[in-house]
Design an enzyme around this catalytic site. Structure first.
Site, mmCIF file in Angstrom:
data_model
loop_
_atom_site.group_PDB
_atom_site.id
_atom_site.type_symbol
_atom_site.label_atom_id
_atom_site.label_comp_id
_atom_site.label_asym_id
_atom_site.label_seq_id
_atom_site.Cartn_x
_atom_site.Cartn_y
_atom_site.Cartn_z
ATOM 1 N N ASP A 270 11.697 -0.271 -69.907
ATOM 2 C CA ASP A 270 11.503 1.071 -69.393
ATOM 3 C C ASP A 270 12.168 1.088 -68.021
ATOM 4 O OD1 ASP A 270 10.852 3.685 -68.944
ATOM 5 O OD2 ASP A 270 8.754 3.511 -69.533
HETATM 6 C C1 BGC Z 1 9.916 6.833 -69.280
HETATM 7 C C2 BGC Z 1 10.633 6.557 -70.576
HETATM 8 C C3 BGC Z 1 12.006 7.187 -70.531
HETATM 9 C C4 BGC Z 1 12.765 6.643 -69.331
HETATM 10 C C5 BGC Z 1 14.174 7.194 -69.187
HETATM 11 C C6 BGC Z 1 10.754 6.456 -68.064
HETATM 12 O O1 BGC Z 1 10.172 6.933 -66.908
HETATM 13 O O2 BGC Z 1 8.688 6.149 -69.273
HETATM 14 O O3 BGC Z 1 9.895 7.062 -71.651
HETATM 15 O O4 BGC Z 1 12.686 6.952 -71.726
HETATM 16 O O5 BGC Z 1 12.053 6.974 -68.157
HETATM 17 O O6 BGC Z 1 14.171 8.517 -68.824
#
Ligand code: BGC
Length: 731
Positions: A270
Site C-alpha cells: 500500500d
Molecule cells: C489506499 C489504497 C490505494 C492507494 C493508492 C492508499 O492510501 O489505502 O487502497 O490503492 O492509496 O491510491
C-alpha cells in the site's frame, strides 16, 4: 561474499524460493503447465540479460502509479490505477492532484458493498469485465481492486469499498470479479492484506487476533482470490499484524500467501506502507509503491526502501541477489499473464453503453427493500404528488471517499431520475430537509420539509451518509444519521405517514428513532452513475428489488461486538488492537449471543413472495472426501416477476469448541415468474462443516449432527434438516 551471520537466512530464503516454485507448479493443470513452463523459460532468459540496476528499477515506483520500463530490453513499466469501482482520473506523476484531462471521466460502478448486496456472482463477473476493459482502454496494467476487508465494525470509514461482514459471501463474490478484470489483460490487485478493518490509526494499529479468527473470518476472501480467482497481484495493508507491518510481514506474505497458498503473482505495498529494506526484501514484498520516504522528501523514488538502499545491501553482500530475482520474476510473470509482451493484447473499451448498462444492472440488483409494512411500495401509478426531501436526493457521490473516488462520465441522481420518469405528470415538492454545510438553519429546513410532506400524497426522504463520513483515512464516530436527520424524519412522518426513507450509505446507521413511524425503508448504497435510475425503477416497481444485506444493521452501535468487547481504537500501549470478539463477527455474534438486530444479515424483501418446500438431503450421512446434495424447491407465489436469494446456513450443535449459531455456507439467486418454481441444489462436504482447529493447525470437521438451515435471510429460516458427519460409519 555474503556475511557469515546472514548465511543461514539466505539459505532459508533460497529454499523458500525453491519451494514457492514447486507450489507454483503443483497448482497448474497440464496444459497451463506447458504454457507456464514456456513463460518461465522466457522469464529466466530475460532476467539473465538484466543488470542489477535494471532489476532494482522494477521493484519500486518511479512515479506515483508506475514502475520504470527497461527500454534496452523492451520491458515496459507497470501502470497502475485505483480501483475498486471504476478507473480513477489521471494523477500528476508525483502528487495526488489530478492532471485535469478531459478524457478520463469513466464509468462509475456501484461500490463493493452494493455489489455484494446483489448476492449474484454473475453480476460480479460483469462488473469485473467493465473495470478490466476500462482500465485497459486507459492504458493500465493493474487495477487496484477488489477491496475485501471484512466489516468488523460499523464505523470503519472504508466499509463502503468492501464486501460486508461474511467471509463466504466475500469469497464467492471476489472470484468472478477478478476473472472479469483479468480476462481483459489487466491484473486485478486484491487488497488490503490483511486485517485492515479500521481507518483510525491505520498506519500504526497492531492487530492481535487468534489464529482461528484469522483463518475463519479474515483470510478466506484472500485465499479464494488467490486459489480460485488466480489474482495476479495483491496489495499488503498499512497496519501491523502481530507486531510487524503487513507490507513486510513474514507470516502473512511468505508463510501463508506464498508458501501455503502458492501465490505466484506480485505483492504490491500500500502507498507508503514499507518501513525497512531488509524486512521488505526478505519478507515477501515485491513492489514498493508510495508517496514518501523517511527523510521526509516526497516522492524521492530513488531512495525508496526497495530502490537504492536495496541495491546497496545487495552490492555489499548483506542481501542476496536471488531475493531480488524472485521479485523480478514474479513481476515478469504478471506481465506475461496480462500479455504485455504480445502485440495482440486486448485494447479494452471506455464508457460504452454496455458498461453503463452493467452499472445500472448491478445497482438495480443491489437495492435492498428493508421494510415495506404498509404496502407503500411500489409507488402507485396514480400518485399525483410526491415530496422529495433530503440533500442526498440531488447529491452526486462519485467524487469522494479517498483513493476510490471516481470522476464519473455522468451520474444520475435520484431527483434527476424522478424528474425524467415523471416528466411533469406528477408534482414534485422538493425540500432540502437537511444541509451538509449549514447547521444554523436546521429548524427552517425541517419546517419546509414538513410543509412539502403535508401537501403531497407520499413522501420520499433521501437520507443516509456521504463521503464526508464514509471515507478513507477516517472512521465514523458513531452510527447516527448526521445533520439532524432523525428529527427531520420523525417530523415528516408525523405530517405524512406515507413516508418512504431511502438510505444512501455503505455502512449501517441507527434508524430505531423513526423506523416504526415510516411506511418503507430502502437501502440505496453508493450505487454508481445510474444510482438514480435504478432507485426510481425499484420505487415504481419497474424492477422488483432482490438485494440482500451483506452485513447486519445493529439497533445501536452499543450492540455491536466490537463495542461490547471494547477493543477497537488501538489507543493502548503499542497501539495494539485486540480482536476480542474473535470469530463472533457480524451475525455470528448477534445470533450466538441472542442480540436482536434492526435488520439482519441476508435480509431483503421483494414485491412478490416465495415459498420454500421439499427439502432433501441425500445422503444424510457423509464422511471425509464425500459430498451430499441439499435440494429444495422455491416457488414464486406472488404476482410479479422476482428474484430470491436462497441462503444455506450450517449450525453445529455438538462441538468441542464454540461455534457461531450459524454460518453461511451456500446461496443461490433464483429468478422466477409468478407461479414458477425451481429446484435449488447445494453441494455440501466436510469443508462446509469444519472449523479451524488451532491445536492441529488445520480445518477440522468433528463427527456429529449438523443442522442445515435454509432461509430467505439469516433470521428468516424456512426449512430445516439434519446431516450427520461420521468419519467411521458413513459411506
Ligand atoms: C489506499 C489504497 C490505494 C492507494 C493508492 C492508499 O492510501 O489505502 O487502497 O490503492 O492509496 O491510491
Amino acid at each position: 561474499m555474503f556475511r557469515e551471520t546472514a548465511k543461514h537466512r539466505y539459505r532459508v530464503v533460497l529454499l523458500s524460493i525453491a519451494f514457492l516454485g514447486m507450489a507454483w507448479n503443483c497448482r497448474e493443470s497440464a496444459g497451463a503447465m506447458n504454457s507456464n513452463k514456456k513463460i518461465k523459460q522466457e522469464i529466466d532468459k530475460m532476467v539473465s540479460k538484466m543488470t542489477l540496476e535494471e532489476k532494482i528499477s522494477m521493484v519500486h515506483a518511479n512515479t506515483l502509479f508506475t514502475t520504470a520500463a527497461i527500454e534496452r530490453l523492451d520491458i515496459p513499466g507497470l501502470c497502475m490505477s485505483d480501483g475498486p469501482h471504476g478507473v480513477r482520473e489521471e494523477q500528476k506523476p508525483d502528487d495526488f492532484s489530478p492532471t485535469g484531462l478531459s478524457t478520463d471521466a469513466s464509468t462509475y460502478l456501484p461500490t463493493l458493498t452494493a455489489l455484494a448486496a446483489t448476492w449474484n456472482p454473475d453480476m460480479s463477473y460483469c462488473f469485473g469485465k467493465v473495470l478490466g476493459s476500462e482500465a485497459r482502454a486507459r492504458g493500465k496494467d493493474v487495477i487496484l481492486g477488489p477491496a475485501i476487508n471484512i466489516m468488523r465494525t460499523p464505523l470503519c470509514g472504508r466499509n463502503f469499498e468492501y464486501m460486508g461482514e461474511d467471509p463466504y459471501l466475500t469469497s464467492k463474490m471476489v472470484v468472478p470479479y477478478i476473472k472479469g478484470v483479468q480476462e481483459n489483460d489487466v491484473a486485478a490487485c486484491v487488497k488490503h492484506f490483511a486485517l485492515n478493518n479500521q481507518e483510525y490509526k491505520r498506519h500504526s494499529a497492531d492487530v492481535q487476533c487468534s489464529e482461528r479468527a484469522l483463518r475463519e473470518i479474515y483470510l478466506p476472501g484472500f485465499k479464494a482470490a488467490v486459489q480460485e480467482g488466480g489474482v495476479l497481484t495483491l496489495m499488503a495493508a498499512y497496519n501491523l499484524f502481530r507486531g510487524q507491518h503487513c507490507c513486510q510481514n513474514e507470516y502473512l506474505l511468505n508463510e501463508i500467501l506464498k508458501k501455503e497458498w502458492g501465490f505466484s503473482g506480485a505483492v504490491i505495498s500500500d502507498w507508503g506502507g514499507v518501513y525497512n529494506t531488509k524486512e521488505a526484501a526478505l519478507n515477501g514484498m515485491d513492489i514498493e509503491m508510495g508517496t514518501k520516504v523517511p527523510n521526509g522528501v516526497r516522492n524521492d523514488f530513488e531512495n525508496y526502501f526497495l530502490a537504492k538502499p536495496f541495491l546497496n545491501e545487495i552490492r555489499q553482500g548483506a542481501l542476496p541477489e536471488s531475493v531480488l530475482d524472485d521479485k523480478v520474476k514474479r513481476i515478469l510473470y504478471v506481465m506475461h499473464k496480462i500479455n504485455m509482451f504480445d502485440k495482440n493484447r486486448k485494447p479494452g473499451a471506455f464508457n460504452t453503453p454496455d458498461h453503463q448498462k452493467t452499472a445500472l444492472d448491478v445497482a438495480q440488483e443491489a437495492i435492498v427493500l428493508l421494510k415495506n409494512d404498509k404496502g407503500l411500495l411500489p409507488i402507485a401509478a396514480d400518485v399525483k404528488s410526491i415530496a422529495v426531501i433530503g440533500e442526498n436526493a440531488a447529491m452526486e457521490q462519485a467524487h469522494g471517499g479517498g483513493s476510490s473516488n471516481i470522476k464519473a462520465k455522468y451520474e444520475i441522481t435520484p431527483l434527476e431520475a424522478l424528474q425524467k420518469k415523471l416528466n411533469g405528470r406528477v408534482t414534485l415538492n422538493v425540500a432540502q430537509g437537511y444541509s451538509f454545510q449549514d447547521d444554523a438553519s436546521v429548524q427552517k429546513l425541517i419546517d419546509e420539509a414538513v410543509e412539502a410532506a403535508k401537501k403531497s400524497d407520499i413522501v420520499i426522504v433521501f437520507g443516509g451518509l456521504n463521503h464526508q463520513f464514509e471515507t478513507e483515512g477516517r472512521d465514523r464516530k458513531d452510527m447516527k444519521l448526521p445533520y439532524h436527520q432523525d428529527k427531520l424524519i420523525r417530523a415528516v412522518a408525523e405530517a405524512n405517514p406515507k413516508t418512504i426513507v431511502v438510505l444512501i450509505c455503505g455502512s449501517p446507521v441507527e434508524v430505531y428513532q423513526w423506523v416504526d413511524a415510516v411506511g418503507a425503508v430502502v437501502q440505496g448504497w453508493y450505487a454508481g452513475m445510474e444510482a438514480g435510475t435504478a432507485m426510481v425503477n425499484v420505487l415504481f416497481g419497474d424492477v422488483n428489488p432482490s438485494g440482500k444485506l451483506p452485513f447486519t444493521f445493529p439497533v445501536r452501535l452499543e450492540d455491536s461486538p466490537v463495542d461490547v468487547y471494547g477493543d477497537y481504537l488501538g489507543d493502548n500501549e503499542g497501539n495494539i488492537v485486540e480482536y476480542r470478539e474473535d470469530i463472533l463477527v457480524g451475525y455470528r455474534y448477534y445470533d450466538t449471543k441472542k442480540v436482536a438486530p434492526q435488520f439482519c444479515f441476508g435480509h431483503g424483501l421483494s414485491y412478490t413472495q416465495f415459498e420454500y418446500d421439499k427439502l432433501k438431503i441425500s445422503p444424510a450421512q457423509i464422511k471425509a472426501g464425500r459430498q451430499t446434495v441439499v435440494s429444495l424447491e422455491v416457488k414464486n407465489v406472488g404476482n410479479s416477476f422476482g428474484a430470491e436469494v436462497v441462503q444455506l446456513y450450517i449450525n453445529a450443535p455438538e462441538s468441542s469448541v464454540i461455534r457461531p449459531e450459524k454460518e453461511l455456507k451456500g446461496f443461490a439467486k433464483v429468478f422466477l415468474k409468478p407461479g414458477q418454481k425451481n429446484t435449488v441444489r447445494f453441494v455440501i462436504d466436510e469443508s462446509h462443516l469444519s472449523f479451524y482447529d488451532e491445536s492441529k493447525k488445520q480445518w477440522t470437521a468433528e463427527n456429529g449432527i449438523f443442522n442445515v438451515l435454509i432461509g430467505s435471510s439469516s433470521r428468516d429460516i424456512r426449512l430445516k434438516g439434519g446431516l450427520e458427519f461420521n468419519d467411521k460409519t458413513a459411506k
